[in-house]
Design an enzyme around this catalytic site. Sequence first.
Site, PDB file in Angstrom:
ATOM      1  N   ASP A 268      33.868  46.335  36.769  1.00 57.08           N
ATOM      2  CA  ASP A 268      32.354  46.020  37.285  1.00 57.08           C
ATOM      3  C   ASP A 268      31.760  46.834  37.934  1.00 57.08           C
ATOM      4  OD1 ASP A 268      32.170  43.348  37.160  1.00 57.08           O
ATOM      5  OD2 ASP A 268      32.573  42.808  39.111  1.00 57.08           O
TER       6      ASP A 268
ATOM      7  N   ASP B 244      44.920  45.917  43.020  1.00 54.67           N
ATOM      8  CA  ASP B 244      43.738  47.048  43.280  1.00 54.67           C
ATOM      9  C   ASP B 244      43.749  48.243  42.261  1.00 54.67           C
ATOM     10  OD1 ASP B 244      42.617  44.462  44.598  1.00 54.67           O
ATOM     11  OD2 ASP B 244      42.522  44.952  46.526  1.00 54.67           O
TER      12      ASP B 244
ATOM     13  N   ASP C 202      43.199  51.339  43.751  1.00 53.91           N
ATOM     14  CA  ASP C 202      44.267  52.548  44.134  1.00 53.91           C
ATOM     15  C   ASP C 202      45.611  51.689  44.471  1.00 53.91           C
ATOM     16  OD1 ASP C 202      43.499  50.066  46.050  1.00 53.91           O
ATOM     17  OD2 ASP C 202      44.356  51.261  47.497  1.00 53.91           O
TER      18      ASP C 202
ATOM     19  N   ASP D  88      41.509  35.992  47.538  1.00 50.78           N
ATOM     20  CA  ASP D  88      42.623  35.545  47.898  1.00 50.78           C
ATOM     21  C   ASP D  88      43.433  34.376  48.126  1.00 50.78           C
ATOM     22  OD1 ASP D  88      41.823  36.845  49.828  1.00 50.78           O
ATOM     23  OD2 ASP D  88      43.160  39.135  49.141  1.00 50.78           O
TER      24      ASP D  88
END
Length: 527
Positions: free
Chosen positions: A130, A189, A191, A283
């Site tokens: 994105d 995610d 990282d 989530d």
Amino acid sequence: MDRLSSATILPRDDLSMQMGLVWGQIKAPLMVPLLRLAVVVCLTMSVMLFIERVYMGVVILLVKLFGRKPERRYKWEPIKDDVELGNSAYPMVLVQIPMYNEREVYQLSIGAACGLSWPSDRIIIQVLDDSTDPTIKDLVELECQRWASKGINIKYEIRDNRNGYKAGALKQGMKHSYVNHCDYVVIFDADFQPEPDFLWRTVPFLLHNPQIALVQARWKFVNADECLMTRMQEMSLDYHFTVEQEVGSSTYAFFGFNGTAGVWRIAALNEAGGWKDRTTVEDMDLAVRASLKGWKFLYLGSLKVKNELPSTLKAYRYQQHRWSCGPANLFRKMVIEIIKNKKVTTWKKVHVIYSFFVVRKIVAHIVTFIFYCVVLPATVLVPEVEVPKWGAVYIPSIITLLNAVGTPRSLHLLVFWILFENVMSLHRTKATFIGLLEAGRVNEWIVTEKLGDALKAKAAVKAPRKPRFRFGERLHVLELFVGAYLFFCGCYDVVFGKNHYFIYLYAQAIAFFIVGFGYVGTIIPNS
């Protein structure tokens, strides 16, 4: 009336005496009853939190004593090769990596996902980019092409808007035709860096136990020793993983999905209604809805996935706002739905509403700030109102010690952790009320900044320069205001008090001042 009339003939410059007279007039009829009510409410919330912490402590002790490991509670055996079926004996796995301008970490996460050990024709890596920076988008796309040239089945997906933020990206990613052939979806995610055996350790639980919807791994922080602020974060999050999620998994087979480092059964995800962007905790929203459908969750504390903690106060504050506001807003939206649900037991509904939402996501934030940073200091100014020693000392001490069990190596930092958590409770409380009331920033989503190996690389080339700050960015008015209030109460207690609260009040005031003047999470060490 005599006292009021005498006040009118006092010299106008004697402001302190006039204020003292006014304070004396309003204290007894107004402040004392209000403060007593506040003390009762805060003590009630403290007892609620205390009982919850003790309960979880007892459960986790029993889990450890009786060795209730996941392999004993659920069937687990390695997936065996089938000569006739070949690789089709292995379930099809989709790995989703949502990204937004992740210049510093995109290579780490994509590389780790592409390094997962699994039959190459039974796994799809899906990068959901994105990014709004065209340069970063080009870099991410080139990285995907590089791995594709090595034979990895990797898809680079973009969209022309950011509607729904992360939830919107994940939802759009599930609409591609190739996803229809997948059985499970893994989310990392940008990282997060899973070990190659991640799928071998998680997928068998889903394969052999059709009632399980989610297998959640633990987070391992690669930069926990970077500065004192990251050590404080590690202490808070380790309790969440070591105790809260372990207890939820062992008792009610329910806990909040952490948004990453988890494997979902796609059938369960779809039955629950898929991803929704109505709050900033998509989530947790999905986890609650799936639980209400009767699905079970499993937490694997022994499986750790490397990731990064926010290294700056600015990034940490934005993250904590989202993590505090989102659950409160979700509770507002779902409480009636949970009560009316017919598929789960009453005890599970009580657990979700009372323990999971009310105590952990609302009361824990509010009582920390309101009681210890507002009401308790106020009793110094109004000595007619007393806080019993069990409420002011014993209960918070026990709660603190129970919180510390998650990170034994940081026990010597316990005092610093208490002071830092009290400071952060200001923002968590504010965010909680914003979520409950659906106020202005309720849907604010600011992606947590990640630094990856950028600082190490710069340090290897040249000595880092001190970061520059604008005065307005570095000064935090709310913290300074609370710090001044606590400092004033501490001075008042030194002169007039009898409970020696000034020791705590001065220490907490200094903590608020340090954060208020921007001396936390600003200078990143080289090592």
